[in-house]
Design a protein around this motif. Structure first.
Motif, PDB file in Angstrom:
ATOM      1  N   SER A   1       0.824  -1.215   0.000  1.00 23.53           N
ATOM      2  CA  SER A   1       0.000   0.000   0.000  1.00 23.53           C
ATOM      3  C   SER A   1       0.854   1.259   0.000  1.00 23.53           C
TER       4      SER A   1
ATOM      5  N   ASN B   1      -2.133  -9.700   3.515  1.00 25.93           N
ATOM      6  CA  ASN B   1      -3.477  -9.550   2.954  1.00 25.93           C
ATOM      7  C   ASN B   1      -3.583 -10.343   1.667  1.00 25.93           C
TER       8      ASN B   1
ATOM      9  N   LYS C   1      -3.351  -4.045  -0.724  1.00 24.80           N
ATOM     10  CA  LYS C   1      -3.720  -3.720   0.658  1.00 24.80           C
ATOM     11  C   LYS C   1      -2.695  -4.220   1.669  1.00 24.80           C
TER      12      LYS C   1
END
Length: 669
Positions: free
Chosen positions: A335, A343, A348
């Motif tokens: 991210s 994740n 993410k």
């Protein structure tokens, strides 16, 4: 110090200035706001720090450690040398200044006035323009008030007292098993070395000073290169402090830029063509395959933005993405937040300064392993869908970047300290880890997620043996697997060595890089490849009669060697040849050509293509073919090294021609 003299007292005052600067429309308005702010602070004695010098502008680094290894003075000294820091650095090992000033974040920049008063503080990265505004305006303000002096502060750099070394803080090492060559990122010398399997330096590109220049091998420059991968005649380099990905074409003798603009970028998405795409502190690179031909892209550990990127060498496609054209440089995972977040969706997930990469594309693994240094973890990134999972280290809280240690164990129970490198051994299905701040090499079994020590004592040192765990390292930064998983090559960064771990014999040795007639101990500006090592005095030297040739022709050297009766070539000490043209290096494109000798049952053909355009020279040029042959008695026992050289003078005509001329070079040892 005054009771209110900390950043908490400064922030409410400075926040009003920050808000006004954000709304200012031009540079003059911004400078006027800073002048007003400074006049206000000049009347505020509560923000004074009387312990600081009042004269001039002095830059002082305060090192408040996160990791235990970073508190050790010798390790701080090594970091100062490694990053070529020339301003004074305070080792705030017990975080005294950190707590008294109420610092809360790395990095924090503090500007102090000539009265020892706090002026400004900038927290985090990306404040270059505002720092320049604050500093320049403050200098003008206090110079007008005659509170500054321009005398020089005398300094003596620690680095100037050190002896020269062949390598300086080597960051990474890579192996090309098919060609039996290693590529070394000689980070502190700002260069890349390509060496043979026995340590002969074949190419030295860049250094000794930093720079950012493409072009011929003898003029290209780098700035603290780290990640490196070699395949055939191509070397890919993470040119870390230039914020570039570079390509070295050994065959063409050229260095080019594949990605980056030469300045640190803040873009966390990417998608532009490489040379137009700003990137941030690439720390490692690895070849990979994504929706196209084999090795059609590079994985990039983008430490500066805490992400994993992809640079396409040919057309390809990332999982669940549209096709990317050759040259595209784009984020794949992360991210951009500095986290230890796993994740199923790659965008993410969160990394924290990923610094090492190791592809394991084979099933059932199908992933890219990542040494995530600031979270002290090793993570896996699935190649089929980009899912990010923990392999070992860290802890389950994604915001806790302080879960480090030195503990063997399984998964999250294992503890690492700032690992910088990983290497995959496909034949054994094992992952090796450079656990840098623990000064150890560890191994992880991905099936069981069990992490164990392979080598190192846990204390910084430079001791060899007698066994793996009795040998010591000093912040090893990278490693690679050779000889089918039987050998590890380790960049022992702070010891300025490449070390070899023989996993069969359980021993550690130095990789013997040739220095005699190859490179100076203190590196000088190289002109591409280095010279060949000296032949022993016992070597036979054969001078051939002159050979008539023409520009553009190929000279085929047919090498015929006979070993002493009852002996055979030694597999464990590879025999090799080198072809050079000392004094007339232009004949071979300023290269030292080399190759292995593995079979003497038939002649070995070595071609040398002469340039179509000749350089003016007074003497007749010559080619020199040197051979080093290692042989042992066929029934076991004594082994020996034999060497010989053949000097072939050339009588080069003036008219270019095609075709070839063959000469036989024969010798019986």
């Amino acid at each position: 110090m005054a009771s209110k003299c900390n950043l908490s007292a400064l922030f409410p005052i400075q926040s009003q200035l920050d808000s006004a600067l954000d709304n200012a429309t031009n540079q003059q308005e911004k400078e006027n706001l800073v002048y007003q702010y400074l006049r206000k602070l000049d009347d505020n004695d509560d923000l004074r720090i009387p312990d600081f010098d009042e004269d001039g502008l002095v830059i002082v680094g305060v090192h408040s450690a996160k990791f235990p290894n970073e508190k050790v003075l010798q390790n701080v000294r090594s970091a100062v040398l490694r990053y070529n820091i020339t301003h004074p650095v305070v080792n705030d090992g017990d975080a005294r200044l950190w707590h008294e000033l109420e610092v809360t974040c790395w990095p924090t920049l503090v500007l102090i006035g000539p009265r020892g008063n706090l002026l400004f503080s900038l927290v985090g990265e990306g404040h270059r323009e505002r720092l320049a505004l604050f500093t320049n305006t403050s200098l003008r303000h206090y110079r007008d008030k005659v509170l500054l002096s321009d005398h020089l502060v005398g300094t003596k750099l620690y680095r100037d007292s050190l002896p020269p070394s062949l390598l300086s803080f080597p960051g990474k090492v890579a192996v090309d098993s098919s060609r039996k060559r290693l590529a070394i990122a000689d980070t502190g010398h700002h260069r890349v070395l390509v060496v043979s399997s026995i340590g002969l330096v074949l190419y030295s590109i860049g250094g000794p000073e930093s720079g950012r220049k493409d072009g011929n091998l003898d003029e290209a420059t780098f700035c603290s290169p780290q990640g490196i991968v070699i395949k055939g005649d191509t070397v890919f380099v993470a040119d870390t402090e230039n914020h570039l990905i570079r390509k070295i074409d050994l065959l063409e003798g050229q260095v080019s830029t594949l990605a980056g603009v030469g300045l640190q970028g803040t873009d966390m998405e990417g998608g532009a063509m490489g040379p137009q795409q700003p990137i941030s502190s690439p720390w490692d690179v690895a070849l990979g395959t994504a929706g196209g031909e084999e090795d059609n892209m590079l994985w990039v550990a983008m430490a500066g933005t805490h992400q994993i990127w992809a640079l396409f060498l040919e057309n390809g496609k990332l999982p669940k993405r549209s096709e990317s054209k050759a040259g595209t440089c784009v984020r794949f995972a992360g991210s951009g937040n500095e986290e230890n977040r796993n994740n199923a969706y790659p965008q993410k997930a969160g990394f924290a300064q990923p610094s090492g990469l190791a592809p394991a594309p084979e099933e059932p693994w199908g992933c890219l392993y990542v040494a995530d240094s600031e979270s002290s973890t090793v993570r896996s990134l699935a190649l089929k869908d980009g899912a990010v999972k923990l392999l070992v280290g860290g802890e389950r809280d994604p915001l806790n970047l302080f879960a480090f240690g030195d503990v063997d164990g399984k998964g999250v129970d294992a503890k690492l300290q700032h690992p910088l490198g990983v290497a995959w051994a496909p034949d054994q299905g094992l992952l090796y880890v450079a656990d840098s701040y623990n000064h150890k090499i560890k191994v992880v079994d991905p099936k069981t997620r069990q992490c164990l020590v392979v080598a190192g004592t846990g204390e910084a040192g430079d001791v060899l043996g007698p066994g793996l765990t009795e040998s010591s390292f000093n912040e090893p930064g990278g490693l690679c697997v050779g000889e089918g998983g039987r050998v590890l090559y380790v960049a022992d960064t702070n010891n300025h060595h490449i070390k070899v771990l023989d996993l069969d014999t359980k021993t550690v040795s130095l990789f013997p890089i040739s220095v005699e007639d190859a490179v100076d101990s203190a590196p000088t500006k190289s002109s591409g490849p280095c010279k060949v090592p000296k032949l022993p005095k016992s070597a036979s030297r054969v001078k051939m009669p002159p050979l008539a040739v023409s520009p553009g022709q190929t000279v085929n050297l047919e090498l015929v060697l006979s070993l002493p009766e009852g002996t055979k070539l030694t597999e464990d000490a590879p025999s090799f040849w080198t072809l050079s043209a000392e004094g007339n290096e232009w004949l071979l494109g300023n290269q030292v050509v080399t190759g292995d000798i593995t079979n003497l049952s038939q002649p070995l053909s070595i071609p040398a293509i002469l340039p179509a355009v000749l350089k003016a020279t007074e003497a007749s040029p010559s080619l020199t073919l040197s051979v080093w042959v290692y042989c042992c008695l066929a029934g076991g026992g004594a082994c020996m090294m034999k060497a010989a050289s053949f000097t072939q003078p050339l009588q080069i005509g003036s008219t270019p021609r095609n075709g070839s001329v063959t000469v036989t070079l024969a010798h019986a040892f």
